[in-house]
Design an enzyme around this catalytic site. Structure first.
Site, mmCIF file in Angstrom:
data_model
loop_
_atom_site.group_PDB
_atom_site.id
_atom_site.type_symbol
_atom_site.label_atom_id
_atom_site.label_comp_id
_atom_site.label_asym_id
_atom_site.label_seq_id
_atom_site.Cartn_x
_atom_site.Cartn_y
_atom_site.Cartn_z
ATOM 1 C CD GLN A 1 -4.066 -4.566 1.313
ATOM 2 O OE1 GLN A 1 -4.747 -3.642 1.746
ATOM 3 N NE2 GLN A 1 -4.572 -5.774 1.117
ATOM 4 C CB SER A 2 -3.393 1.356 -3.583
ATOM 5 O OG SER A 2 -3.744 2.714 -3.774
ATOM 6 C CG ASN A 3 -4.081 3.325 2.348
ATOM 7 O OD1 ASN A 3 -4.728 2.450 2.915
ATOM 8 N ND2 ASN A 3 -2.792 3.537 2.584
#
Ligand code: PLP
Length: 345
Positions: free
Chosen positions: A75-77
């Protein structure tokens, strides 16, 4: 210090707003709380990586890159903002996603930032937790180069001296807003992970002799490691800017008491912070970064670390897209409907 000496590809909506949070301040009864809205940088739901990418993507363009590659947690921004920036510049984007939580949840693996990565046309591949992700990425980049592609590799979080320039610039921007409105502040607090945000901010603040202490609330590493990482990157960034030594080791302060079980695993205090910001101020935090940063901030206010009469700025680093990857975290107790969590059949 003159940032215009470095190539930059403008895309962020800047300056981001600086706002007073009256309802949260009243609820906590401590300092006057302000927020710097880097969740509003504009690019594909915004966030702090956009400032770093302005400098990184400019380098990629200068190098004639047709492809960027980067890495991050599922879930890397950072991955999502890189994918969006690459799309805007007509570059291909490939992302290595590290499975740091082992979650099999469908939303975690396909919704939120992952959905947006793919909507922006990025390709992704997975890696198990615990490997050297930057080394893995270099391997894949090398294969792409052998296939004739011009690849620009961006480290996790965009955290190198080039990316950190984005947060040197943020320190300038914030100081200008405070000076122009005669708003004297006593502290800046934010979530710290791959270190680029804190490193850039501290270089900017020290170079301007702002005399405003900066506190990073850690989301992964223990205190010693986190502070050492930030100091190392701050030193390299100062060097790049021509002001070596402007940051000393004791300027770098991280509090890592709010990590909980580990990176990417939500905490009760983080979920409370999400509810408080959403209900009192209509601001969305994310469970991985900004909620843990805010949880530390709230707890330190409750403990009297920040006091009545002081004015403190919370830098909101973004991440709300991750909420849709973490819907399972909000099943814990239903404070919103008054119903119990549904029992597993
Ligand atoms: C990456 C990130 C951070 C941490 O910033 P670093 O520069 O990696 O330390 C904080 N908040 C959010 C929402 C992020 O995506």
């Amino acid at each position: 210090m003159h940032l215009a000496r470095f190539p930059r590809r403008f895309i962020a909506h800047l300056p981001t707003p600086l706002e007073r949070l009256d309802r949260l301040s009243a609820e906590l009864g401590g300092p006057e709380i302000w927020i710097k809205r880097d969740d509003c940088t504009g690019l594909s739901t915004g966030g702090n990586k956009t400032r770093k990418l302005e400098f990184l993507m400019a380098e990629a363009e200068l190098q004639g890159a047709d492809t960027v590659i980067t890495q991050g947690a599922t879930q890397s921004n950072h991955a999502r903002q890189t994918a969006a920036f690459a799309a805007k510049l007509g570059m291909k984007c490939h992302i290595l996603l590290e499975d740091r939580t082992g979650s099999k949840d469908a939303n975690y693996n396909h919704n939120g930032n992952v959905l947006l990565d793919h909507l922006h046309g990025a390709t992704t591949e997975k890696r198990p937790a615990g490997g050297d992700m930057n080394a893995e990425m270099e391997k894949v980049a090398e294969e792409m180069r052998e296939d004739g592609r011009n690849v620009y590799a961006i480290p996790g979080g965009g955290s190198n001296p080039t990316g950190a320039l984005g947060y040197v610039n943020c320190a300038f921007e914030l100081l200008a807003q405070l000076n122009d409105s005669a708003t004297k502040i006593d502290h800046i607090v934010h979530a710290t992970g791959s270190a680029g945000t804190q490193a850039g901010l501290i270089v900017g603040l020290k170079a301007m002799n702002a005399q405003i202490p900066l506190l990073g609330i850690g989301v992964r590493a223990p205190k010693e490691t986190q502070e050492a990482n930030v100091f190392k990157l701050a030193s390299a960034t100062a060097e790049k800017l021509g002001c070596p030594g402007v940051v000393s080791r004791e300027d770098v302060v991280a509090n890592t008491d709010y990590v909980g079980e580990g990176y990417g695993i939500p905490t009760e205090s983080g979920l409370e912070a999400i509810a408080m910001f959403a209900e009192l101020e209509s601001i969305l935090l994310d469970p991985v970064y900004s909620a843990k940063g805010a949880a530390g901030f709230i707890d330190l206010i409750r403990k009297g670390h920040f006091k009545k009469g002081e004015r403190v700025v919370f830098l909101h680093t973004g991440g709300s897209a991750a909420l849709f990857g973490y819907t399972a975290a909000f099943d814990f107790a239903d404070r919103w409907t008054g119903q119990e969590k549904p029992q597993a059949a």
